[in-house]
Write a protein that holds these residues in place. Structure first.
Motif, PDB file in Angstrom:
ATOM      1  N   ASP A 281       0.833  -1.213   0.000  1.00  0.00           N
ATOM      2  CA  ASP A 281       0.000   0.000   0.000  1.00  0.00           C
ATOM      3  C   ASP A 281       0.864   1.257   0.000  1.00  0.00           C
ATOM      4  N   GLY A 282       1.943   1.224   0.791  1.00  0.00           N
ATOM      5  CA  GLY A 282       2.812   2.402   0.902  1.00  0.00           C
ATOM      6  C   GLY A 282       3.421   2.754  -0.447  1.00  0.00           C
ATOM      7  N   ALA A 283       3.917   1.738  -1.165  1.00  0.00           N
ATOM      8  CA  ALA A 283       4.560   2.015  -2.460  1.00  0.00           C
ATOM      9  C   ALA A 283       3.551   2.635  -3.428  1.00  0.00           C
ATOM     10  N   LEU A 284       2.330   2.107  -3.420  1.00  0.00           N
ATOM     11  CA  LEU A 284       1.340   2.623  -4.365  1.00  0.00           C
ATOM     12  C   LEU A 284       0.833   4.001  -3.947  1.00  0.00           C
ATOM     13  N   GLN A 285       0.769   4.234  -2.655  1.00  0.00           N
ATOM     14  CA  GLN A 285       0.358   5.572  -2.215  1.00  0.00           C
ATOM     15  C   GLN A 285       1.447   6.592  -2.550  1.00  0.00           C
ATOM     16  N   ARG A 286       2.707   6.190  -2.409  1.00  0.00           N
ATOM     17  CA  ARG A 286       3.782   7.119  -2.799  1.00  0.00           C
ATOM     18  C   ARG A 286       3.766   7.359  -4.321  1.00  0.00           C
ATOM     19  N   PHE A 287       3.332   6.361  -5.058  1.00  0.00           N
ATOM     20  CA  PHE A 287       3.183   6.525  -6.514  1.00  0.00           C
ATOM     21  C   PHE A 287       2.099   7.565  -6.808  1.00  0.00           C
ATOM     22  N   GLY A 288       1.163   7.680  -5.877  1.00  0.00           N
ATOM     23  CA  GLY A 288       0.118   8.695  -6.036  1.00  0.00           C
ATOM     24  C   GLY A 288      -1.296   8.175  -5.875  1.00  0.00           C
ATOM     25  N   MET A 289      -1.456   6.839  -5.747  1.00  0.00           N
ATOM     26  CA  MET A 289      -2.819   6.315  -5.582  1.00  0.00           C
ATOM     27  C   MET A 289      -3.412   6.873  -4.284  1.00  0.00           C
ATOM     28  N   ALA A 290      -4.709   7.182  -4.326  1.00  0.00           N
ATOM     29  CA  ALA A 290      -5.356   7.716  -3.116  1.00  0.00           C
ATOM     30  C   ALA A 290      -5.231   6.715  -1.980  1.00  0.00           C
ATOM     31  N   MET A 291      -5.233   5.446  -2.316  1.00  0.00           N
ATOM     32  CA  MET A 291      -5.209   4.381  -1.323  1.00  0.00           C
ATOM     33  C   MET A 291      -4.604   3.143  -1.972  1.00  0.00           C
ATOM     34  N   GLY A 292      -3.822   2.379  -1.224  1.00  0.00           N
ATOM     35  CA  GLY A 292      -3.287   1.139  -1.776  1.00  0.00           C
ATOM     36  C   GLY A 292      -4.396   0.105  -1.929  1.00  0.00           C
ATOM     37  N   PRO A 293      -4.161  -0.970  -2.696  1.00  0.00           N
ATOM     38  CA  PRO A 293      -5.232  -1.927  -3.002  1.00  0.00           C
ATOM     39  C   PRO A 293      -5.735  -2.702  -1.777  1.00  0.00           C
ATOM     40  N   LEU A 294      -4.876  -2.907  -0.795  1.00  0.00           N
ATOM     41  CA  LEU A 294      -5.300  -3.712   0.357  1.00  0.00           C
ATOM     42  C   LEU A 294      -6.167  -2.873   1.296  1.00  0.00           C
ATOM     43  N   ARG A 295      -5.763  -1.632   1.502  1.00  0.00           N
ATOM     44  CA  ARG A 295      -6.618  -0.704   2.271  1.00  0.00           C
ATOM     45  C   ARG A 295      -7.934  -0.489   1.549  1.00  0.00           C
ATOM     46  N   MET A 296      -7.858  -0.398   0.228  1.00  0.00           N
ATOM     47  CA  MET A 296      -9.079  -0.173  -0.562  1.00  0.00           C
ATOM     48  C   MET A 296     -10.031  -1.363  -0.381  1.00  0.00           C
ATOM     49  N   GLY A 297      -9.446  -2.571  -0.401  1.00  0.00           N
ATOM     50  CA  GLY A 297     -10.272  -3.770  -0.192  1.00  0.00           C
ATOM     51  C   GLY A 297     -10.930  -3.733   1.173  1.00  0.00           C
ATOM     52  N   ASP A 298     -10.159  -3.373   2.189  1.00  0.00           N
ATOM     53  CA  ASP A 298     -10.719  -3.283   3.544  1.00  0.00           C
ATOM     54  C   ASP A 298     -11.848  -2.259   3.603  1.00  0.00           C
ATOM     55  N   MET A 299     -11.672  -1.163   2.878  1.00  0.00           N
ATOM     56  CA  MET A 299     -12.683  -0.113   2.939  1.00  0.00           C
ATOM     57  C   MET A 299     -13.958  -0.543   2.205  1.00  0.00           C
ATOM     58  N   ALA A 300     -13.780  -1.158   1.034  1.00  0.00           N
ATOM     59  CA  ALA A 300     -14.948  -1.551   0.231  1.00  0.00           C
ATOM     60  C   ALA A 300     -15.671  -2.754   0.855  1.00  0.00           C
ATOM     61  N   GLY A 301     -14.941  -3.554   1.631  1.00  0.00           N
ATOM     62  CA  GLY A 301     -15.522  -4.789   2.170  1.00  0.00           C
ATOM     63  C   GLY A 301     -14.970  -5.959   1.376  1.00  0.00           C
ATOM     64  N   LEU A 302     -14.255  -6.860   2.058  1.00  0.00           N
ATOM     65  CA  LEU A 302     -13.590  -7.946   1.331  1.00  0.00           C
ATOM     66  C   LEU A 302     -14.565  -9.005   0.835  1.00  0.00           C
ATOM     67  N   ASP A 303     -15.777  -8.989   1.386  1.00  0.00           N
ATOM     68  CA  ASP A 303     -16.756 -10.020   1.009  1.00  0.00           C
ATOM     69  C   ASP A 303     -17.219  -9.880  -0.447  1.00  0.00           C
ATOM     70  N   ILE A 304     -17.171  -8.648  -0.973  1.00  0.00           N
ATOM     71  CA  ILE A 304     -17.679  -8.440  -2.344  1.00  0.00           C
ATOM     72  C   ILE A 304     -16.789  -9.190  -3.341  1.00  0.00           C
ATOM     73  N   SER A 305     -15.465  -8.967  -3.238  1.00  0.00           N
ATOM     74  CA  SER A 305     -14.584  -9.653  -4.197  1.00  0.00           C
ATOM     75  C   SER A 305     -14.500 -11.144  -3.871  1.00  0.00           C
ATOM     76  N   TRP A 306     -14.711 -11.500  -2.616  1.00  0.00           N
ATOM     77  CA  TRP A 306     -14.721 -12.919  -2.224  1.00  0.00           C
ATOM     78  C   TRP A 306     -15.865 -13.632  -2.959  1.00  0.00           C
ATOM     79  N   ALA A 307     -17.048 -12.980  -2.932  1.00  0.00           N
ATOM     80  CA  ALA A 307     -18.213 -13.576  -3.614  1.00  0.00           C
ATOM     81  C   ALA A 307     -17.907 -13.743  -5.106  1.00  0.00           C
TER      82      ALA A 307
END
Ligand code: 3HC
Length: 696
Positions: free
Chosen positions: A505-531
């Motif tokens: 997450d840190g590398a991608l946030q330093r690249f400029g992403m608003a949020m890294g993919p793992l934090r984004m998953g936590d925020m969106a809810g991991l159950d959606i992509s799990w389904a």
């Protein structure tokens, strides 16, 4: 380009010069040349006592012609600064009659005039920062000399426009006019021409220091939050700081140099790309098709998405019927809507009567019959094909035959939903992004049978409610979520190979992403992509690498922020991710089970693995015609997925890196990691022919 009219008054003659360059009266080189000539003539004309500058139509001027920024400076003479100098140094009074929108170089022209009269509906701003540049025709030096450094800093560093009334209060505007704009401006010019005090001119000395010496530091912090990673706001602030210690002339030279650096830099090129990409994406796909008006909308499902969609519509004054299957669910949704509006009132974004007006536009219902007369229904129910099919069958039976039926699904097959109805031509996808009342992006999903009028109508509605619509085709996840799959897949693989969640997450946030993919998953809810993964499991070939990390986290009941834990831990009521040794252990177990030897992973590898996964999938999406243009993909990622605007979206980023280099790295990944990295044929074709995605 410039029309000239001589207005005769008892006090003398005034030359009225009007900019005529549709669509926005941009200040391209032809306009500048014509304006320079007209000014010279008016100054030389002994019968003319004053000069008024105005614009034709609803624009005074939308500013410099941004397309010209790509041409060398020598081809752009006379430059805007020369014209503004003419206005400023004119021996005759110059008055800007601001007839509507005056932005960027347009407002700088007006600042070069000795006085400004504006219609009450005028919009005044220096939005250059949003294009990765700074006001480069004197704005950073003249505005603080006119209205003080504090007020100027706010306008320039934010890029936000103000209205005429605000302009009058801060001293940017001298008078407000209604229908009598040009007359008022002429009379002001004549009054000054005849007065003993003479023309008012800006003080060329340094600007008085602000009362609060911290304003520059505070502005830098604010810009860091709002324009994360962008250099232009910092340069704007530096130019304003400069006004405290230098003369107008020195400040103008400093501003010119800083502008030149920014305009030739990668960030501004990327931001200009996004400016034009958004406008292309928002164009009606078939200019000749007339949209049907959508004046009354039903929303099925009062959950987070349905509530947000209902708010977006009500915010634009469109009446909504919000329906849920039972009263309790409806009441819960209604409470959330009310709380969201109340929060806006507390933050002074809305006043109480506005909130009440908007709430009054949302009618609550549990009976489907209430949808029988709406123009459009947007289904935002649980993400399950059987549930959605049943709703569509029901809607088809009771809605008007001409009504459009839309689904807010984020990945399911619109064609299958269309097949559940007797009106497949009027079935369409409207993929809003969460929170739907805030996020600008709207993927408009075209099924194989969706008719052109339905698409045009949805585009027209999207613009009305302030969204950026992008037309996409049907496939699992459409454009945005389909590309997210390989992006997060690589993030999960990198965990197994040796990175920690905070490193990825840190590398991608330093690249400029608003949020890294793992934090984004936590925020969106991991159950959606799990389904979604469970749904895809039967079609997944056994020999293809698959990471069990996210599945194992979900199996522990850690579904992200909403359960207080996912890839990270979250303290009660906090959104701050806390690294969790339990997850580090789980990752190691998964790696061991898959026979992966962990190693040190560099930030560079994290960026390449995740970004090039996006790019490769984006290329396939283009090949398949799921997206119309590569710039549409960029708009989707910048507007919907927190991709840094200063990198211009994933496809533009790949162009910037160079497609041969991107391809070479992908081929290396292909050799090291197997078939998931097979390069997209389109990428190979472009790289070998020396073309770019932006050439498509
Ligand atoms: N240069 C070139 N083209 C421009 C332009 C500009 N400054 N502003 C708008 N356009 C084009 C758009 O690309 C679009 O073209 P298209 O029809 O071919 O797609 C067309 O004009 C109409 O634009 P919109 O669809 O955006 O029209 P709206 O009416 O919705 O909005 C606007 C009008 C508010 C002026 C909006 O276009 C806008 O915000 N433009 C940019 C304004 C701006 O940033 N000005 C500063 C320029 S930089 C500058 O002045 C540098 C100076 O400091 C030296």
């Amino acid at each position: 380009m410039i029309s000239k009219q001589i207005e005769v008054f008892p006090g003398g003659q005034v030359a009225v010069l009007s900019i005529q360059n549709p669509p926005v009266n941009g200040l391209g080189s032809a306009v500048r040349a014509a304006l320079g000539k007209a000014l010279d003539e008016a100054i030389a004309d002994t019968d003319v006592l004053a000069i008024v500058l105005t614009g034709a139509g609803r624009f005074f001027s939308g500013g410099a012609d941004i397309r010209e920024f790509n041409t060398p400076l020598t081809l752009r003479e006379p430059v805007l600064r020369d014209i503004i100098n003419k206005l400023e140094s004119s021996p005759k009074p110059t008055v800007a009659a601001i007839n509507g929108i005056a932005l960027g170089g347009g407002l700088e022209l007006a600042l070069g005039c000795h006085y400004r009269v504006a219609v009450d509906k005028a919009t005044l701003g220096l939005p250059e920062v949003k294009l990765g540049v700074l006001p480069g025709a004197g704005g950073t030096q003249r505005l603080p000399r006119l209205i003080g450094v504090e007020a100027a800093l706010e306008i320039i560093a934010s890029g936000d426009a103000i209205n005429a009334d605000q302009g009058l209060r801060c001293g940017l505007v001298d008078q407000i006019a209604q229908d009598d704009l040009v007359t008022k401006a002429c009379l002001l010019g004549l009054q000054v021409a005849g007065s003993e005090d003479g023309i008012r001119r800006l003080n060329p000395a340094a600007v008085a220091a602000p009362k609060n010496p911290e304003i520059f530091e505070q502005a830098r912090q604010k810009a860091g939050r709002r324009y994360r990673g962008c250099v232009a706001p910092l340069e704007c602030i530096a130019c304003l700081e400069k006004t405290l210690t230098t003369s107008l002339d020195e400040g103008l030279e400093f501003e010119r140099q800083r502008f030149q650096v920014l305009v030739n830099g990668d960030q501004s090129k990327a931001q200009r790309h996004i400016f034009f990409a958004e406008r292309s994406a928002m164009k009606l796909p078939d200019a000749d098709v007339k949209p049907e008006p959508i004046n009354h909308v039903g929303v099925v499902g009062a959950g987070t998405m349905g509530g947000g969609i209902a708010m977006s519509l009500a915010n634009a004054g469109i009446p909504v019927v919000l329906l849920d299957r039972d009263q309790a669910a409806l009441d819960r949704g209604w409470e959330i809507i009310k709380n969201n509006y109340s929060a806006s009132v507390s933050r002074k974004k809305l006043d109480q009567p506005q909130m009440e007006q908007r709430l009054a536009l949302i009618r609550r219902a549990v009976d489907y019959q209430e949808l029988s007369d709406v123009d459009l229904v947007i289904e935002a129910a649980f993400e399950d094909m059987a549930v959605k099919r049943e709703i569509f069958e029901r809607l088809d039976a009771l809605c008007r035959p001409d009504a459009i039926l839309a689904s807010n699904t984020s990945r399911l097959d619109i064609n299958e939903l269309a097949a559940a109805t007797s009106r497949p031509g009027q079935v369409i996808g409207t993929h809003f992004f969460s929170p739907a009342n805030v996020m600008r992006l709207l993927e408009v999903v075209q099924g194989v049978q969706t008719n052109r009028t339905a698409i045009a109508s949805l585009f027209s509605l999207a613009r009305k409610i302030g969204k950026t619509p992008v037309l996409v085709g049907v496939c699992d996840g459409f454009v945005g979520n389909r590309m997210v799959s390989p992006y997060t897949r690589e993030a999960h693989f990198l965990l197994e190979e040796g990175a920690s969640p905070e490193q990825v997450d840190g590398a991608l946030q330093r690249f400029g992403m608003a949020m890294g993919p793992l934090r984004m998953g936590d925020m969106a809810g991991l159950d959606i992509s799990w389904a979604a993964r469970k749904r895809m499991a039967p079609t997944r070939p056994a020999h293809i690498r698959y990471s069990r990390v996210a599945d194992r986290i979900c199996e522990m009941g850690r579904l992200g922020q909403k359960t207080g834990a996912g890839f990270y831990r979250y303290e009660e009521g906090s959104r701050n991710p806390v690294p969790d040794p339990v997850i580090d252990e789980l990752i190691k177990e998964c790696a061991q089970a898959s026979g992966i030897e962990r190693r040190d992973i560099s930030d560079e590898e994290i960026i390449q693995r995740t970004m090039y996964a996006l790019v490769n999938e984006g290329a396939r999406i283009l090949e398949e015609g799921i997206a119309q243009r590569s710039s549409d993909i960029d708009v989707i990622y910048v507007a919907g997925y927190g991709f840094p605007v200063f990198r211009g979206g994933p496809m533009f980023y790949a162009d910037t890196v160079g497609l041969p280099q991107v391809l070479a790295t992908i081929e290396r990944f292909h050799a090291e990691h197997g078939e998931l990295w097979a390069p997209a044929p389109l990428l190979k074709e472009l790289a070998s022919s020396g073309r770019k995605f932006s050439d498509l």
